[in-house]
Design a protein around this motif. Structure first.
Motif, PDB file in Angstrom:
ATOM      1  N   VAL A  15       0.823  -1.204   0.000  1.00 31.18           N
ATOM      2  CA  VAL A  15       0.000   0.000   0.000  1.00 31.18           C
ATOM      3  C   VAL A  15       0.864   1.263   0.000  1.00 31.18           C
ATOM      4  O   VAL A  15       0.454   2.292  -0.546  1.00 31.18           O
ATOM      5  N   ALA A  16       2.058   1.197   0.580  1.00 31.40           N
ATOM      6  CA  ALA A  16       2.979   2.330   0.503  1.00 31.40           C
ATOM      7  C   ALA A  16       3.397   2.555  -0.943  1.00 31.40           C
ATOM      8  O   ALA A  16       3.519   3.700  -1.399  1.00 31.40           O
ATOM      9  N   LEU A  17       3.579   1.475  -1.686  1.00 30.91           N
ATOM     10  CA  LEU A  17       3.902   1.576  -3.102  1.00 30.91           C
ATOM     11  C   LEU A  17       2.750   2.236  -3.868  1.00 30.91           C
ATOM     12  O   LEU A  17       2.983   3.084  -4.727  1.00 30.91           O
ATOM     13  N   VAL A  18       1.529   1.874  -3.527  1.00 34.63           N
ATOM     14  CA  VAL A  18       0.361   2.506  -4.158  1.00 34.63           C
ATOM     15  C   VAL A  18       0.367   4.008  -3.873  1.00 34.63           C
ATOM     16  O   VAL A  18       0.128   4.822  -4.769  1.00 34.63           O
ATOM     17  N   GLY A  19       0.647   4.387  -2.627  1.00 33.73           N
ATOM     18  CA  GLY A  19       0.729   5.806  -2.277  1.00 33.73           C
ATOM     19  C   GLY A  19       1.830   6.515  -3.049  1.00 33.73           C
ATOM     20  O   GLY A  19       1.648   7.630  -3.533  1.00 33.73           O
ATOM     21  N   GLY A  20       2.976   5.871  -3.169  1.00 29.73           N
ATOM     22  CA  GLY A  20       4.083   6.443  -3.935  1.00 29.73           C
ATOM     23  C   GLY A  20       3.750   6.592  -5.408  1.00 29.73           C
ATOM     24  O   GLY A  20       4.086   7.607  -6.039  1.00 29.73           O
ATOM     25  N   LEU A  21       3.072   5.594  -5.969  1.00 32.71           N
ATOM     26  CA  LEU A  21       2.652   5.689  -7.364  1.00 32.71           C
ATOM     27  C   LEU A  21       1.640   6.817  -7.556  1.00 32.71           C
ATOM     28  O   LEU A  21       1.663   7.505  -8.579  1.00 32.71           O
ATOM     29  N   ALA A  22       0.773   7.019  -6.568  1.00 32.58           N
ATOM     30  CA  ALA A  22      -0.196   8.122  -6.645  1.00 32.58           C
ATOM     31  C   ALA A  22       0.530   9.466  -6.670  1.00 32.58           C
ATOM     32  O   ALA A  22       0.135  10.372  -7.418  1.00 32.58           O
ATOM     33  N   VAL A  23       1.591   9.602  -5.882  1.00 28.70           N
ATOM     34  CA  VAL A  23       2.381  10.842  -5.898  1.00 28.70           C
ATOM     35  C   VAL A  23       2.999  11.044  -7.279  1.00 28.70           C
ATOM     36  O   VAL A  23       2.940  12.142  -7.853  1.00 28.70           O
ATOM     37  N   ALA A  24       3.597   9.989  -7.825  1.00 28.42           N
ATOM     38  CA  ALA A  24       4.236  10.096  -9.136  1.00 28.42           C
ATOM     39  C   ALA A  24       3.213  10.429 -10.229  1.00 28.42           C
ATOM     40  O   ALA A  24       3.463  11.306 -11.069  1.00 28.42           O
ATOM     41  N   LEU A  25       2.073   9.741 -10.203  1.00 24.84           N
ATOM     42  CA  LEU A  25       1.036  10.026 -11.201  1.00 24.84           C
ATOM     43  C   LEU A  25       0.508  11.452 -11.063  1.00 24.84           C
ATOM     44  O   LEU A  25       0.239  12.121 -12.069  1.00 24.84           O
ATOM     45  N   MET A  26       0.356  11.904  -9.837  1.00 22.36           N
ATOM     46  CA  MET A  26      -0.114  13.269  -9.612  1.00 22.36           C
ATOM     47  C   MET A  26       0.886  14.274 -10.191  1.00 22.36           C
ATOM     48  O   MET A  26       0.489  15.244 -10.846  1.00 22.36           O
ATOM     49  N   MET A  27       2.173  14.046  -9.966  1.00 21.50           N
ATOM     50  CA  MET A  27       3.194  14.957 -10.494  1.00 21.50           C
ATOM     51  C   MET A  27       3.158  14.979 -12.019  1.00 21.50           C
ATOM     52  O   MET A  27       3.205  16.050 -12.633  1.00 21.50           O
ATOM     53  N   VAL A  28       3.072  13.812 -12.631  1.00 21.51           N
ATOM     54  CA  VAL A  28       3.017  13.745 -14.094  1.00 21.51           C
ATOM     55  C   VAL A  28       1.754  14.424 -14.619  1.00 21.51           C
ATOM     56  O   VAL A  28       1.811  15.210 -15.575  1.00 21.51           O
ATOM     57  N   HIS A  29       0.624  14.146 -13.999  1.00 26.86           N
ATOM     58  CA  HIS A  29      -0.650  14.707 -14.436  1.00 26.86           C
ATOM     59  C   HIS A  29      -0.639  16.238 -14.354  1.00 26.86           C
ATOM     60  O   HIS A  29      -1.019  16.922 -15.312  1.00 26.86           O
ATOM     61  N   VAL A  30      -0.196  16.773 -13.225  1.00 24.82           N
ATOM     62  CA  VAL A  30      -0.164  18.229 -13.060  1.00 24.82           C
ATOM     63  C   VAL A  30       0.844  18.862 -14.020  1.00 24.82           C
ATOM     64  O   VAL A  30       0.574  19.912 -14.624  1.00 24.82           O
ATOM     65  N   THR A  31       1.998  18.224 -14.188  1.00 28.99           N
ATOM     66  CA  THR A  31       3.001  18.742 -15.116  1.00 28.99           C
ATOM     67  C   THR A  31       2.462  18.773 -16.536  1.00 28.99           C
ATOM     68  O   THR A  31       2.616  19.778 -17.249  1.00 28.99           O
ATOM     69  N   LEU A  32       1.813  17.698 -16.959  1.00 32.15           N
ATOM     70  CA  LEU A  32       1.221  17.671 -18.303  1.00 32.15           C
ATOM     71  C   LEU A  32       0.120  18.721 -18.449  1.00 32.15           C
ATOM     72  O   LEU A  32       0.005  19.359 -19.505  1.00 32.15           O
ATOM     73  N   ASP A  33      -0.659  18.915 -17.402  1.00 34.66           N
ATOM     74  CA  ASP A  33      -1.695  19.943 -17.445  1.00 34.66           C
ATOM     75  C   ASP A  33      -1.092  21.326 -17.649  1.00 34.66           C
ATOM     76  O   ASP A  33      -1.586  22.117 -18.457  1.00 34.66           O
ATOM     77  N   VAL A  34      -0.010  21.624 -16.925  1.00 38.46           N
ATOM     78  CA  VAL A  34       0.657  22.923 -17.077  1.00 38.46           C
ATOM     79  C   VAL A  34       1.223  23.070 -18.476  1.00 38.46           C
ATOM     80  O   VAL A  34       1.068  24.115 -19.126  1.00 38.46           O
ATOM     81  N   ILE A  35       1.876  22.036 -18.986  1.00 41.55           N
ATOM     82  CA  ILE A  35       2.455  22.086 -20.335  1.00 41.55           C
ATOM     83  C   ILE A  35       1.355  22.296 -21.377  1.00 41.55           C
ATOM     84  O   ILE A  35       1.468  23.169 -22.244  1.00 41.55           O
TER      85      ILE A  35
END
Length: 166
Positions: A15-35
């Motif tokens: 579940v910690a891995l799931v939380g970490g993946l959520a952080v990574a996906l959030m960063m990618v999603h927000v970065t793509l949104d800004v771009i």
């Protein structure tokens, strides 16, 4: 007892891995949104909803068991550090039992809320897009329930004399 320790450690890490993946996906999603927003003048639909209702809930609740397993929650030991070890252990057990009760209540009530959200098909509309948000509601009872399980196991180990704190 080592099988139970292994299983709790495995689930906590998963579940910690799931939380970490959520952080990574959030960063990618927000970065793509800004771009997309500033370079192409075309923001990604649903970014705010995805971050608020999905990623943040996963990041905040799902890894609770992992943090508890490592005894890494924030604690202030100004007064307890001056107490005898037996009293420190008793107070630690008491706080674990109280925390377990609160987490069990949160898991139970969170599970009720998640089931209601699922029955209603809860969704958020952002722009022209409707995004289902009810699946994220299950992160709360999952995280709180797993933390309750870890606390129960730690309390059991403390009572049995084979403390598992790491």
């Amino acid at each position: 007892m080592s099988r139970i320790d292994w299983f709790i450690t495995f689930i906590s890490r998963a579940v910690a891995l799931v939380g970490g993946l959520a952080v990574a996906l959030m960063m990618v999603h927000v970065t793509l949104d800004v771009i997309f927003r500033y370079l192409l003048n075309q923001p990604l639909a649903g970014t705010l909803t995805m971050v608020t209702y999905h990623y943040m809930v996963l990041v905040a609740f799902v890894p609770l068991a992992f943090v508890q397993r490592g005894n890494a929650h924030i604690s202030v030991e100004v007064f307890t550090a001056l107490m005898p070890p037996a009293l420190q252990r008793a107070l630690g057990l008491l706080t674990d039992l109280l925390t377990m009760a609160v987490m069990a209540l949160l898991a139970w009530r969170g599970g009720d809320a998640a089931m209601q959200a699922m029955r209603k098909g809860l969704a958020q509309v952002q722009g022209n897009t409707e995004i289902l948000v009810w699946p994220a509601y299950f992160a709360i009872p999952l995280g709180a329930g797993l933390m309750t399980t870890v606390l129960f196991w730690q309390a059991f180990r403390t009572f049995s004399g084979s403390e598992v704190r790491q």
